[in-house]
Each structure stands twice: as structure tokens, then as C-alpha cells.
Design an enzyme around this catalytic site. Sequence first.
Site, PDB file in Angstrom:
ATOM      1  N   GLY A  87       0.753  -1.242   0.000  1.00  0.00           N
ATOM      2  CA  GLY A  87       0.000   0.000   0.000  1.00  0.00           C
ATOM      3  C   GLY A  87       0.781   1.288   0.000  1.00  0.00           C
ATOM      4  O   GLY A  87       0.182   2.362  -0.080  1.00  0.00           O
ATOM      5  N   TYR A 146      -0.619  -1.156 -12.239  1.00  0.00           N
ATOM      6  CA  TYR A 146      -2.053  -1.029 -12.506  1.00  0.00           C
ATOM      7  C   TYR A 146      -2.353  -0.342 -13.837  1.00  0.00           C
ATOM      8  O   TYR A 146      -3.325   0.414 -13.957  1.00  0.00           O
ATOM      9  CB  TYR A 146      -2.754  -0.312 -11.330  1.00  0.00           C
ATOM     10  CG  TYR A 146      -2.497  -1.006 -10.010  1.00  0.00           C
ATOM     11  CD1 TYR A 146      -3.055  -2.264  -9.766  1.00  0.00           C
ATOM     12  CD2 TYR A 146      -1.688  -0.443  -9.030  1.00  0.00           C
ATOM     13  CE1 TYR A 146      -2.791  -2.928  -8.577  1.00  0.00           C
ATOM     14  CE2 TYR A 146      -1.429  -1.117  -7.831  1.00  0.00           C
ATOM     15  CZ  TYR A 146      -1.990  -2.342  -7.626  1.00  0.00           C
ATOM     16  OH  TYR A 146      -1.736  -3.006  -6.448  1.00  0.00           O
ATOM     17  N   CYS A 178     -13.825   5.343 -27.315  1.00  0.00           N
ATOM     18  CA  CYS A 178     -15.123   5.975 -27.501  1.00  0.00           C
ATOM     19  C   CYS A 178     -15.856   6.156 -26.184  1.00  0.00           C
ATOM     20  O   CYS A 178     -16.865   5.501 -25.911  1.00  0.00           O
ATOM     21  CB  CYS A 178     -15.953   5.143 -28.471  1.00  0.00           C
ATOM     22  SG  CYS A 178     -15.104   4.986 -30.033  1.00  0.00           S
ATOM     23  N   TYR A 211     -10.693   6.168 -11.414  1.00  0.00           N
ATOM     24  CA  TYR A 211     -10.708   6.944 -10.179  1.00  0.00           C
ATOM     25  C   TYR A 211      -9.950   8.258 -10.257  1.00  0.00           C
ATOM     26  O   TYR A 211      -9.176   8.588  -9.377  1.00  0.00           O
ATOM     27  CB  TYR A 211     -10.299   6.163  -8.922  1.00  0.00           C
ATOM     28  CG  TYR A 211      -9.423   4.958  -9.056  1.00  0.00           C
ATOM     29  CD1 TYR A 211      -9.926   3.695  -8.742  1.00  0.00           C
ATOM     30  CD2 TYR A 211      -8.098   5.054  -9.454  1.00  0.00           C
ATOM     31  CE1 TYR A 211      -9.132   2.574  -8.826  1.00  0.00           C
ATOM     32  CE2 TYR A 211      -7.296   3.920  -9.541  1.00  0.00           C
ATOM     33  CZ  TYR A 211      -7.820   2.692  -9.221  1.00  0.00           C
ATOM     34  OH  TYR A 211      -7.037   1.588  -9.304  1.00  0.00           O
ATOM     35  N   PRO A 230       4.324  -5.241  -1.057  1.00  0.00           N
ATOM     36  CA  PRO A 230       4.250  -4.018  -1.869  1.00  0.00           C
ATOM     37  C   PRO A 230       4.076  -4.351  -3.343  1.00  0.00           C
ATOM     38  O   PRO A 230       4.691  -5.282  -3.860  1.00  0.00           O
ATOM     39  CB  PRO A 230       5.615  -3.360  -1.629  1.00  0.00           C
ATOM     40  CG  PRO A 230       6.537  -4.507  -1.348  1.00  0.00           C
ATOM     41  CD  PRO A 230       5.707  -5.583  -0.683  1.00  0.00           C
ATOM     42  N   GLY A 231       3.215  -3.605  -4.011  1.00  0.00           N
ATOM     43  CA  GLY A 231       3.025  -3.787  -5.449  1.00  0.00           C
ATOM     44  C   GLY A 231       3.375  -2.498  -6.164  1.00  0.00           C
ATOM     45  O   GLY A 231       4.443  -2.343  -6.756  1.00  0.00           O
ATOM     46  N   ARG A 233      -6.884   3.971 -15.138  1.00  0.00           N
ATOM     47  CA  ARG A 233      -6.934   4.637 -13.823  1.00  0.00           C
ATOM     48  C   ARG A 233      -7.518   6.054 -13.856  1.00  0.00           C
ATOM     49  O   ARG A 233      -8.297   6.403 -12.982  1.00  0.00           O
ATOM     50  CB  ARG A 233      -5.559   4.618 -13.156  1.00  0.00           C
ATOM     51  CG  ARG A 233      -5.081   3.180 -12.855  1.00  0.00           C
ATOM     52  CD  ARG A 233      -3.808   3.158 -12.024  1.00  0.00           C
ATOM     53  NE  ARG A 233      -3.998   3.706 -10.693  1.00  0.00           N
ATOM     54  CZ  ARG A 233      -3.578   4.889 -10.291  1.00  0.00           C
ATOM     55  NH1 ARG A 233      -2.899   5.668 -11.113  1.00  0.00           N
ATOM     56  NH2 ARG A 233      -3.810   5.299  -9.067  1.00  0.00           N
TER      57      ARG A 233
HETATM   58  C1  LIG Z   1      -3.312  -4.976  -3.823  1.00  0.00           C
HETATM   59  C2  LIG Z   1      -2.741  -5.646  -2.645  1.00  0.00           C
HETATM   60  C3  LIG Z   1      -1.419  -5.400  -2.287  1.00  0.00           C
HETATM   61  C4  LIG Z   1      -0.549  -4.426  -3.016  1.00  0.00           C
HETATM   62  O1  LIG Z   1      -0.952  -3.120  -2.851  1.00  0.00           O
HETATM   63  P1  LIG Z   1      -0.066  -1.921  -3.432  1.00  0.00           P
HETATM   64  O2  LIG Z   1      -0.835  -0.711  -3.121  1.00  0.00           O
HETATM   65  O3  LIG Z   1       0.083  -2.153  -4.886  1.00  0.00           O
HETATM   66  O4  LIG Z   1       1.253  -1.973  -2.717  1.00  0.00           O
HETATM   67  C5  LIG Z   1      -0.921  -6.088  -1.205  1.00  0.00           C
HETATM   68  N1  LIG Z   1      -1.673  -6.975  -0.502  1.00  0.00           N
HETATM   69  C6  LIG Z   1      -2.953  -7.225  -0.828  1.00  0.00           C
HETATM   70  C7  LIG Z   1      -3.724  -8.215  -0.036  1.00  0.00           C
HETATM   71  C8  LIG Z   1      -3.525  -6.572  -1.900  1.00  0.00           C
HETATM   72  O5  LIG Z   1      -4.807  -6.823  -2.208  1.00  0.00           O
END
Ligand SMILES: *Cc1c(COP(=O)(O)O)cnc(C)c1O
Length: 437
Positions: free
Chosen positions: A251, A389, A360, A333, A290-291, A329
Amino acid sequence: MSVNQSLKPITTKINDNGNISIGGCDLKEIANEYGTPLYVIDELTLRTICREYKEAFSEYKNIKMMYACKALCNMAVSKILSEEGFGFDTVSGGEIYTVYKTGVCMKDVLFNGNNKSKQEIKFALDCEVGRFSVDNFYEAGLLDKLAKERNKTAEIFLRITPGIECHTHDYIQTGQTDSKFGFDLTQVDDIISLINSKYNNLHIVGLHAHIGSQIFELQSFYDEIIILIKEMERINKKFKLNMNEMNIGGGVGVKYTENDNPPSIKDLAEIVTKAMKTCSDNLPTIYLEPGRSVISTSGVTLYTLGSSKQVPNGKKYIAVDGGMADNPRPAMYQAEYTAEVVNKANYKEKERVTIAGRYCESGDILIEDIELPKLETGDVICVYNTGAYNYSMASNYNRVEKPAMVLVNNSQSDIIVNRETYEDLVSEDRIPDRLRK
Ligand SMILES: *Cc1c(COP(=O)(O)O)cnc(C)c1O
């Protein structure tokens, strides 16, 4: 400064041709060679953030970094992350299959999600993924049954809803009470009793929470960890368990525009360590997922400018050859992005424009009101921070082929995802015989 605090990939430069380059590759040339729209990933930026994560948490010995695949999942990216010592947080059979085909260690893969299908759970068990995060009562029963059929024990986290509101967009907030994800704190004892008494093929290793995405306030993580620690210690005592793993989710935010001030990874590590000091028992192993903060800054998208339109007494629109299907995105949002013109990096004369997509929908606007050098058809625009994303949320809306993805490093560029073709678009279509008569 951490990589996630940078607007652009760390190798971004203006080269001798006056063009923007990334990873030593001239983006105008890259656009000519591979076509646009084009996703570009800078390998050095990606590896650098991975090392920042590891370095920041180096004092904390029991830590596992699990890259959240849903931010961007393909085999080349998975390969790099596994080389950097990351495991993988997956949310579908397709993501599990991708990392499996990449050849990563499946013990370092975790399966998350609020409605995993039977088929996906079977596949995950057969691939021997290391951990499951169990989201609800139904899933606990299903996983136990499928594990039993295979004579296996699933190592599980229980996903809980810690009841934390963090300041981010409602759609990407996940930890508040009433969330669709995880067990409410009032249900935790029931699920544990149920598992202890009936589900012999589940082994609870710890608790899991994930409070949202694009978070700038570290205090939310602190609050979350305190709740996790208290719950773990309470449950261990009450149920005589020894859960010793804690998954605190992902997150951490990134910098999409000059107005964004995400925290550094070092500051994240400090607050996590500070929160962990409140443990009265042994320190658990921490899982971090982390993503966005891992992949976002490494990625940019290149577009070519086509038509433009000056509304009399109104906006000037410039239209590019991509939009909401390669980056949903902004439409979904109101996400904001920053862009520059690759082949006019040194131009001083600017104009205020709105970058429109080609799809469109009136909502298909990539960037509202941005100052850019005076534009002409054929100019190449680079939108920053599209690693996360974007490709992973891309669609074939308007029956448009998904763009290619290129990896750049040391002046070398390689395709890591082919551009889709018209043939790809129809390859799964079938016309029933009865319609052919
Ligand atoms: C989406 C998600 C993440 C990654 O969130 P980021 O905001 O991309 O870091 C980590 N854990 C869970 C369970 C998620 O659903």
C-alpha cells in the site's frame, strides 16, 4: 530519496539529440522501433527499489518481501523480482501460473483473494504455493477439503479487517470495517475455533491485513501493526497457538505528480520496526506485500500524438493513440499523471492542453490540463509512473490490441510482452456451425 518518491525512472535523461532517454535508450527511437502505445520498464529503477526495500529492512532479520503481482504480472518482471529475492503475492490462478512458468520458488508464493475458485485453490495446492491467506468461512472449509483430498496441510494466514480508515480513494481502501475483504475482528475467534476443532488440514501461521493502496501516512501502518500484534498475542494465549508470522500487506504510495509526497521506504521500515517493538512475545516473521511502490516508477508509457482540437473559447485537446484501455486509472478513479514530450525536451514555448485517449468514451482523458511544448502530429508523449495497474488492468475495449512492453537497461531494449495482433483478437472467437448454414 527512495525510488517511489521520484516522478520518473532514475535513469531518465535528456540526451544529445534533445530527446528523453531511459535506461540509455532514446525514447523517440524506441517508439519508432516498437511502435506506440508502448509500455517501457526500466530495469535499473526496478532493481534499485528492490534493493532499497531489502536495505531498509536489513536490521529486521525475519522479513519476507512478497511482490503483489496484481500491480504488473509477466514473466520477465517476475524473473527480475525473484533474482532480487522477492516472493510473490498472487490473487488468481493466472498469476500463479505466470510465476510458476517463470520458474520462481513456489514456497515463496502466497495466494490471496476474497473469492478464490475451487479450480484456483486446487491449482495452487498442486503447485505447492507456500501460503494461503484465508478470507472467509466458506473458503476455510473449501481449502481444508481440497487439501485433505491431496493429503496436504495448507499453511494459512487469516485475513482480518483491522478497522482502519486511511486517506486514499474509497475504491482502494480495504481495511475499514464493512470491507469486502477478510474477517471482521468479531469473527476471528469463531473461525479459529472452527479450524481448531474441524479443519485438520489447515495450519494457521499468522494474521494478515492490507489497509489500502497509494497510502502516504505511515501512521496508518503503525496503527494496523499494533492491532495485528494485539490480536496475535491475544489469540495465541486464548487458543494456545503459536502463530509467529504477520502479514502487513502493501500500500505504500508513489509520486504521480509534483503534489504527491509518498513516504520513503526507510521511513516505512522505521515505523514498522517501532511498532514491532511493542511485541511482548518473540518477534514474528513479517510479510510485506508491496506492489505499486515496487513497479510503478520503473514504467512509462509512450504514445504518439494524432489529431488535436481547439474548442473555440475552450480547451485544447490533443489525442493520443492509446488511453483508457491501456491505462484505465484516470477514467476509473480520477488518477492524475505527469507527462513530457519525448522529442521536445528542451523546448521552452509551452501551451496548456488536455491529453485525450482514442477510445469511444468522453471519460477517456489521460491528463486534464497540462503544460506541454507546442505539439504537432507525430510527437511522442511519455506518461510517467505507469508501471503499476496499467498493463495489469488493460483491456481490449474497442477491439484494440494491447500494447507491447519493452525492458530497457544499459542502452539495450528487449521486448518482454509482444504487441497483440488482430489475429490474437479473434483467436478465441468461434462461430457455431448452425450460424454458418
Ligand atoms: C493490492 C494488494 C497489495 C498491493 O498493494 P499496493 O498498493 O500495490 O502496494 C498487497 N496486498 C494485498 C492483499 C492486496 O490486495
